[in-house]
Scaffold this motif. Structure first.
Motif, PDB file in Angstrom:
ATOM      1  N   MET A  59     -10.898 -43.075  27.602  1.00 29.61           N
ATOM      2  CA  MET A  59     -11.356 -44.394  27.186  1.00 29.61           C
ATOM      3  C   MET A  59     -12.495 -44.886  28.075  1.00 29.61           C
ATOM      4  N   THR A  60     -12.330 -44.730  29.403  1.00 34.04           N
ATOM      5  CA  THR A  60     -13.374 -45.159  30.322  1.00 34.04           C
ATOM      6  C   THR A  60     -14.653 -44.349  30.120  1.00 34.04           C
ATOM      7  N   GLU A  61     -14.525 -43.072  29.835  1.00 33.04           N
ATOM      8  CA  GLU A  61     -15.702 -42.223  29.583  1.00 33.04           C
ATOM      9  C   GLU A  61     -16.483 -42.716  28.378  1.00 33.04           C
ATOM     10  N   ALA A  62     -15.777 -43.088  27.313  1.00 33.98           N
ATOM     11  CA  ALA A  62     -16.439 -43.587  26.098  1.00 33.98           C
ATOM     12  C   ALA A  62     -17.173 -44.895  26.400  1.00 33.98           C
ATOM     13  N   ARG A  63     -16.537 -45.763  27.163  1.00 35.94           N
ATOM     14  CA  ARG A  63     -17.186 -47.029  27.544  1.00 35.94           C
ATOM     15  C   ARG A  63     -18.404 -46.766  28.421  1.00 35.94           C
ATOM     16  N   LEU A  64     -18.263 -45.851  29.357  1.00 33.02           N
ATOM     17  CA  LEU A  64     -19.370 -45.511  30.244  1.00 33.02           C
ATOM     18  C   LEU A  64     -20.536 -44.939  29.450  1.00 33.02           C
ATOM     19  N   ASP A  65     -20.261 -44.076  28.490  1.00 35.70           N
ATOM     20  CA  ASP A  65     -21.316 -43.521  27.634  1.00 35.70           C
ATOM     21  C   ASP A  65     -22.011 -44.621  26.834  1.00 35.70           C
ATOM     22  N   GLU A  66     -21.221 -45.570  26.335  1.00 41.12           N
ATOM     23  CA  GLU A  66     -21.788 -46.689  25.579  1.00 41.12           C
ATOM     24  C   GLU A  66     -22.736 -47.513  26.462  1.00 41.12           C
ATOM     25  N   LEU A 114     -19.277 -50.213  37.855  1.00 43.26           N
ATOM     26  CA  LEU A 114     -17.860 -50.566  37.852  1.00 43.26           C
ATOM     27  C   LEU A 114     -17.031 -49.484  37.163  1.00 43.26           C
ATOM     28  N   LEU A 115     -17.507 -49.040  35.999  1.00 45.91           N
ATOM     29  CA  LEU A 115     -16.762 -48.017  35.255  1.00 45.91           C
ATOM     30  C   LEU A 115     -16.786 -46.658  35.966  1.00 45.91           C
ATOM     31  N   SER A 116     -17.774 -46.484  36.861  1.00 49.90           N
ATOM     32  CA  SER A 116     -17.863 -45.235  37.633  1.00 49.90           C
ATOM     33  C   SER A 116     -16.996 -45.274  38.890  1.00 49.90           C
ATOM     34  N   GLY A 117     -16.328 -46.413  39.129  1.00 46.55           N
ATOM     35  CA  GLY A 117     -15.394 -46.483  40.243  1.00 46.55           C
ATOM     36  C   GLY A 117     -15.882 -47.253  41.455  1.00 46.55           C
ATOM     37  N   TYR A 118     -17.063 -47.836  41.405  1.00 52.49           N
ATOM     38  CA  TYR A 118     -17.549 -48.611  42.546  1.00 52.49           C
ATOM     39  C   TYR A 118     -16.798 -49.935  42.638  1.00 52.49           C
TER      40      TYR A 118
END
Length: 163
Positions: free
Chosen positions: A1-8, A31-35
Motif C-alpha cells: 500500500m505504501t509503495e503504491a502511494r509513494l509511486d503516486e 514521509l512515505l520513504s520513512g523519514y
C-alpha cells in the motif's frame, strides 16, 4: 500500500511545474520513504508546523489537498469595516478635513499616516499603494509642479494613465 502511494506521489512530482507544490509532494514522498518529521524539516528548510500541515492535509484528503489555488499570504492588517471607513474618507473628504495641513489631494504618504493615526496600523509605502489599488484607486503622476502622487478613483481616471 505504501509503495503504491509513494509511486503516486513520485508521479505527481514529475508532472508538476509548481515549485511550492513540488515541495509539498517531496515532503510526503520523504514521509512515505520513512523519514521522520524532524528530518523532513531539516531537508526542506521548513518549520515543523508547516510540515505537519502538509502531512495532515495529505492524510485527510490525499494529494489534491496539497494543491493550493493561491498563496493565502499574510492576514490583512485591517478589518473590512476599517476598509469601508478608509474608502468613504478618501472619497468624501480631503486631507485638510481630517487634520492634515493644507493638502487638497490625498497622497499615498498621507493615507499611510491617516491609517496609522486612525487605526493604529502601520503600512509600508508599497503596502499602502497596494491597499489603495484594491479599493479601486489609481495613483496619478502629475506634472513637476505637483511632485507627489495623487489618488484618483479608477472609474473616473484617464484610461491611458500609467496605473
Amino acid at each position: 500500500m505504501t509503495e503504491a502511494r509513494l509511486d503516486e506521489v513520485k508521479r505527481a512530482m514529475r508532472e508538476t511545474n509548481d515549485k511550492r507544490l513540488y515541495e509539498r509532494y517531496l515532503c510526503i514522498s520523504l514521509l512515505l520513504s520513512g523519514y521522520s518529521r524532524k528530518n523532513i524539516t531539516e531537508i526542506l528548510g521548513r518549520g515543523l508546523d508547516t510540515i505537519g500541515i502538509y502531512i495532515q492535509d495529505y492524510c485527510t484528503s490525499g494529494l489534491e489537498e496539497l494543491n493550493m489555488e493561491h498563496s493565502p499570504g499574510r492576514p490583512a492588517l485591517h478589518t473590512p469595516e476599517q476598509e469601508q471607513v478608509l474608502y468613504r474618507t478618501l472619497v468624501e473628504k480631503t486631507p485638510v478635513d481630517v487634520g492634515f495641513p493644507a493638502k487638497m489631494n490625498w497622497t499615498s504618504g498621507i493615507v499611510r499616516k491617516w491609517i496609522k493615526n486612525e487605526f493604529q496600523v502601520e503600512y509600508s509605502e508599497r503596502g499602502t499603494r497596494e491597499l489603495l489599488y484594491r479599493l479601486g484607486f489609481a495613483l496619478l503622476d502629475l506634472p513637476t509642479r505637483w511632485p507627489k502622487l495623487i489618488l484618483s478613483s479608477r472609474k473616473y481616471s484617464n484610461k491611458n494613465s500609467k496605473w
